[in-house]
Design a protein around this motif. Structure first.
Motif, PDB file in Angstrom:
ATOM      1  N   UNK A 213      -7.307  88.586 -65.883  1.00 24.85           N
ATOM      2  CA  UNK A 213      -6.316  88.726 -66.560  1.00 24.85           C
ATOM      3  C   UNK A 213      -5.960  90.111 -67.270  1.00 24.85           C
ATOM      4  N   UNK A 214      -7.051  90.524 -67.676  1.00 26.99           N
ATOM      5  CA  UNK A 214      -6.879  92.072 -68.226  1.00 26.99           C
ATOM      6  C   UNK A 214      -6.428  92.988 -67.039  1.00 26.99           C
ATOM      7  N   UNK A 215      -7.010  92.689 -65.820  1.00 29.28           N
ATOM      8  CA  UNK A 215      -6.627  93.418 -64.708  1.00 29.28           C
ATOM      9  C   UNK A 215      -5.261  93.283 -64.203  1.00 29.28           C
ATOM     10  N   UNK A 216      -4.395  91.995 -64.452  1.00 23.33           N
ATOM     11  CA  UNK A 216      -3.146  91.648 -64.072  1.00 23.33           C
ATOM     12  C   UNK A 216      -2.216  92.511 -64.996  1.00 23.33           C
ATOM     13  N   UNK A 217      -2.682  92.300 -66.327  1.00 26.54           N
ATOM     14  CA  UNK A 217      -1.806  92.758 -67.381  1.00 26.54           C
ATOM     15  C   UNK A 217      -1.739  94.424 -67.009  1.00 26.54           C
ATOM     16  N   UNK A 218      -2.851  95.113 -66.772  1.00 26.59           N
ATOM     17  CA  UNK A 218      -2.853  96.518 -66.440  1.00 26.59           C
ATOM     18  C   UNK A 218      -1.896  96.810 -65.171  1.00 26.59           C
ATOM     19  N   UNK A 219      -2.067  95.897 -64.369  1.00 28.85           N
ATOM     20  CA  UNK A 219      -1.229  96.419 -63.018  1.00 28.85           C
ATOM     21  C   UNK A 219       0.188  96.402 -63.315  1.00 28.85           C
ATOM     22  N   UNK A 220       0.681  95.534 -64.087  1.00 32.40           N
ATOM     23  CA  UNK A 220       2.238  95.551 -64.485  1.00 32.40           C
ATOM     24  C   UNK A 220       2.498  96.573 -65.454  1.00 32.40           C
ATOM     25  N   UNK A 221       1.376  97.042 -66.285  1.00 30.55           N
ATOM     26  CA  UNK A 221       1.611  98.113 -67.072  1.00 30.55           C
ATOM     27  C   UNK A 221       1.820  99.290 -66.485  1.00 30.55           C
ATOM     28  N   UNK A 222       0.720  99.578 -65.546  1.00 27.68           N
ATOM     29  CA  UNK A 222       0.656 100.781 -64.998  1.00 27.68           C
ATOM     30  C   UNK A 222       1.729 100.979 -63.730  1.00 27.68           C
ATOM     31  N   UNK A 223       2.102  99.901 -63.170  1.00 28.49           N
ATOM     32  CA  UNK A 223       3.138  99.571 -61.953  1.00 28.49           C
ATOM     33  C   UNK A 223       2.435  99.995 -60.831  1.00 28.49           C
ATOM     34  N   UNK A 224       1.003  99.783 -60.639  1.00 24.73           N
ATOM     35  CA  UNK A 224       0.391  99.981 -59.354  1.00 24.73           C
ATOM     36  C   UNK A 224      -0.897  99.155 -59.390  1.00 24.73           C
ATOM     37  N   UNK A 225      -1.196  98.339 -58.157  1.00 20.97           N
ATOM     38  CA  UNK A 225      -2.523  97.752 -58.134  1.00 20.97           C
ATOM     39  C   UNK A 225      -3.456  98.673 -57.162  1.00 20.97           C
ATOM     40  N   UNK A 226      -4.514  99.365 -57.790  1.00 17.93           N
ATOM     41  CA  UNK A 226      -5.296 100.163 -57.013  1.00 17.93           C
ATOM     42  C   UNK A 226      -6.563  99.544 -56.836  1.00 17.93           C
ATOM     43  N   UNK A 227      -7.171  99.519 -55.536  1.00 21.03           N
ATOM     44  CA  UNK A 227      -8.720  98.953 -55.509  1.00 21.03           C
ATOM     45  C   UNK A 227      -9.633  99.658 -56.077  1.00 21.03           C
ATOM     46  N   UNK A 228      -9.457 100.981 -56.581  1.00 23.83           N
ATOM     47  CA  UNK A 228     -10.871 101.641 -57.328  1.00 23.83           C
ATOM     48  C   UNK A 228     -10.489 101.491 -58.892  1.00 23.83           C
ATOM     49  N   UNK A 229      -9.457 100.884 -59.389  1.00 17.16           N
ATOM     50  CA  UNK A 229      -9.199 100.628 -60.817  1.00 17.16           C
ATOM     51  C   UNK A 229     -10.269  99.869 -61.577  1.00 17.16           C
TER      52      UNK A 229
END
Length: 310
Positions: A213-229
């Motif tokens: 869930x933390x990863x999903x929130x950060x994806x929308x916060x950053x506006x990008x889904x990065x494999x090495x995040x």
């Protein structure tokens, strides 16, 4: 709040005062929003990690669960599933990761350090494979984006709500009391009839779902889904937050609220140093010193209590 949590809050207030005096822009609305969003994901991951640590285990895979979950959500949306069910499916995928971690640890008797380290590399390879190594953009309308981390306060609000709920679970429910008992005295908990393996597996599952869930929130916060995040960086930050917040690596002691304040203090330090133009290398040095000092204090406080304050 306990004395330990109060001391962390005081340290945070002093740091805010220092950075406001030295940079004059620390308490602006934009910067406070940035700080809240930065600390939110770490605090959410730390909430799950505290459950694991208090039960006497360790989860090193949370950073890659954080990276995998947004891709699971993205591909679910690509299959025509609306955003909320897509997030739920992604979290169910994370729950399977936690279930595997728990089963391998308690059924096959593999130390959780080894289990979750192997899972970390497995998930890193899996995320790179399904993504092809390329980032993608999360797909949602403006309202959904704002609710799931896009706005300045959404991420912080989610982190605060999760911290309050799981602090209640840890100190006011049978689940939490069994978690503390398992980490504090494994043999005693077993003899008292606590389902030790079930408690640990459940905590691994919840920990992975919170990381996702933390990863999903950060994806929308950053506006990008990065494999090495995420990866080891956010994993160590969430463990550091838990330790600074008073959680013992030996198990049996810890609070979710303490970890939440620990994440905020780390966020204040990183944000303040960035505004002051201090190198990121310096931040890592200070983080290392803070963890060492905290652990030394924890060890000596534990001995002090063990010998009845003598």
């Amino acid at each position: 709040m306990t004395r330990r949590e109060t001391s962390i809050v005081i340290a945070g207030i002093l740091l805010i005062a220092y950075f406001q005096i030295t940079t004059s822009v620390f308490l602006t609305w934009n910067n406070v929003g940035t700080l809240g969003q930065y600390a939110a994901a770490t605090a959410i991951l730390a909430a799950g990690e505290v459950l694991i640590l208090v039960s006497g285990e360790l989860d090193l895979s949370v950073g890659m669960v954080y990276a995998l979950a947004p891709f699971l959500m993205f591909y679910a949306q690509g299959a025509g599933i609306p955003i909320v069910p897509a997030i739920i499916l992604a979290l169910l995928g994370c729950a399977i990761v936690g279930l595997l971690n728990g089963l391998i640890t308690v059924v096959l008797n593999v130390h959780s350090f080894v289990t979750t380290m192997g899972m970390l590399f497995l998930l890193k390879g899996l995320t790179l494979t399904i993504s092809g190594g390329y980032p993608v953009q999360p797909d949602a309308g403006p309202i959904a984006t704002a609710i799931f981390g896009g706005s300045a306060i959404a991420g912080f609000a989610w982190a605060l709500a999760i911290a309050i709920v799981f602090q209640f679970v840890l100190v006011r429910t049978r689940w939490g009391l069994h978690t503390i008992a398992v980490g504090g005295n494994l043999q005693g908990a077993t003899e008292a009839g606590v389902k030790v393996n079930f408690v640990k597996i459940r905590n691994f599952v919840v920990c992975s779902m919170l990381a996702g869930f933390g990863g999903v929130l950060d994806a929308y916060h950053i506006g990008s889904i990065t494999p090495l995040a995420g990866g080891t960086q956010i994993m160590f930050m969430c463990i550091a937050s838990a330790v600074i917040g008073g959680t013992l690596l030996a198990g049996g002691v810890g609070t979710i609220i303490g970890a939440f304040f620990g994440a905020l203090v780390l966020g204040i330090l990183k944000d303040g140093f960035t505004l002051a133009g201090v190198s990121a290398y310096t931040f890592n040095m200070i983080l290392g010193v803070a963890i060492l000092v905290t652990m030394i204090v924890n060890v000596h406080l534990g001995r002090f209590k063990l010998f009845g304050g003598r």
